[in-house]
Write an enzyme that holds these catalytic residues in place. Sequence first.
Site, PDB file in Angstrom:
ATOM      1  N   ARG A  78       0.842  -1.115  -0.069  1.00 11.54           N
ATOM      2  CA  ARG A  78       0.311  -0.078   0.066  1.00 11.54           C
ATOM      3  C   ARG A  78       0.903   1.399   0.023  1.00 11.54           C
ATOM      4  NH1 ARG A  78      -2.788  -0.712   5.299  1.00 11.54           N
ATOM      5  NH2 ARG A  78      -0.666  -1.396   5.738  1.00 11.54           N
TER       6      ARG A  78
ATOM      7  N   GLN B 153       6.412  26.102  16.523  1.00  9.56           N
ATOM      8  CA  GLN B 153       6.410  26.753  15.430  1.00  9.56           C
ATOM      9  C   GLN B 153       7.005  25.883  14.146  1.00  9.56           C
ATOM     10  OE1 GLN B 153       7.009  31.014  14.745  1.00  9.56           O
ATOM     11  NE2 GLN B 153       7.695  30.298  12.561  1.00  9.56           N
TER      12      GLN B 153
ATOM     13  N   ASN C  75       7.299  25.330  10.118  1.00 13.89           N
ATOM     14  CA  ASN C  75       7.399  26.103   8.863  1.00 13.89           C
ATOM     15  C   ASN C  75       7.507  25.251   7.685  1.00 13.89           C
ATOM     16  OD1 ASN C  75       7.705  28.646  10.433  1.00 13.89           O
ATOM     17  ND2 ASN C  75       9.777  28.159  10.454  1.00 13.89           N
TER      18      ASN C  75
ATOM     19  N   HIS D 148      20.665  31.481   7.878  1.00 14.04           N
ATOM     20  CA  HIS D 148      19.977  32.076   8.816  1.00 14.04           C
ATOM     21  C   HIS D 148      20.136  31.496  10.594  1.00 14.04           C
ATOM     22  CE1 HIS D 148      17.072  32.487   5.287  1.00 14.04           C
ATOM     23  NE2 HIS D 148      17.992  33.279   5.248  1.00 14.04           N
TER      24      HIS D 148
ATOM     25  N   TYR E   7      10.244  22.406   8.673  1.00  9.15           N
ATOM     26  CA  TYR E   7      11.001  22.696   9.831  1.00  9.15           C
ATOM     27  C   TYR E   7      10.312  23.143  11.134  1.00  9.15           C
ATOM     28  CZ  TYR E   7      11.963  27.175   7.763  1.00  9.15           C
ATOM     29  OH  TYR E   7      11.789  28.494   6.979  1.00  9.15           O
TER      30      TYR E   7
ATOM     31  N   GLU F  65      16.554  37.903  14.442  1.00  8.77           N
ATOM     32  CA  GLU F  65      17.010  37.219  13.190  1.00  8.77           C
ATOM     33  C   GLU F  65      18.337  37.994  12.659  1.00  8.77           C
ATOM     34  OE1 GLU F  65      14.951  36.086   8.786  1.00  8.77           O
ATOM     35  OE2 GLU F  65      14.898  38.112   9.447  1.00  8.77           O
TER      36      GLU F  65
ATOM     37  N   ASP G 298      19.879  37.716   1.866  1.00  4.24           N
ATOM     38  CA  ASP G 298      20.954  36.648   2.016  1.00  4.24           C
ATOM     39  C   ASP G 298      21.908  36.987   1.296  1.00  4.24           C
ATOM     40  OD1 ASP G 298      19.115  35.360   3.643  1.00  4.24           O
ATOM     41  OD2 ASP G 298      18.657  33.850   2.208  1.00  4.24           O
TER      42      ASP G 298
END
Length: 190
Positions: A23, A52, A54, A67, A137, A148, A176
């Site tokens: 299956r 959280q 993402n 990051h 993530y 950040e 970036d």
Amino acid sequence: MKLTLTPLPGVVVFEPQAFGDARGWFMESWNEARFNAALAEAGLASPVRFVQDNHSCSQAGVLRGLHYQLPPQPQGKLVRVVKGRAWDVTVDIRSGSATFGQWFGLELTADNRKQLWIAPGHAHGFLTLEDDTHFLYKTTDVWSRACERAIRWDDAAIGIQWPLPAGLQPLVAPKDAAAPLLADAEVFAA
């Protein structure tokens, strides 16, 4: 669940067990008790709870990162690819660490089902290797613009070996592309 330590303290590869038949297959992608027990067995601290999730979708050749978030809202991340392929990278940015500035990378795919745990104190980035790559993530803190930060993906002092065909430049967000080099970045204190 199989756990493999990497050369960077606080970065661990997890391979959930999949059960398949005619299956298809089934796997438990997240189980807090098993995750924490595996970390404890390896002598590593458990993260605070994940708060959280993402999900990003990218075409081939997109590079996101490197990051991270500084205190008071640092993020630990548990990352995986659920469709497609990505080259995933983390860099130790803890100033007093014996592995400061060193990187670790591996290919995450929908087929290999590997997950990478990245503790706070590490920058993270990935390069998508196929169109329509879906990257998930879990994070241990919410996104904070004030906390950040980013480091240049192509910093020669770090020397990440991105699997880019000769002469091809990745698609990178303007923020970036403008990120500082590691030598000029705010990093985690010892």
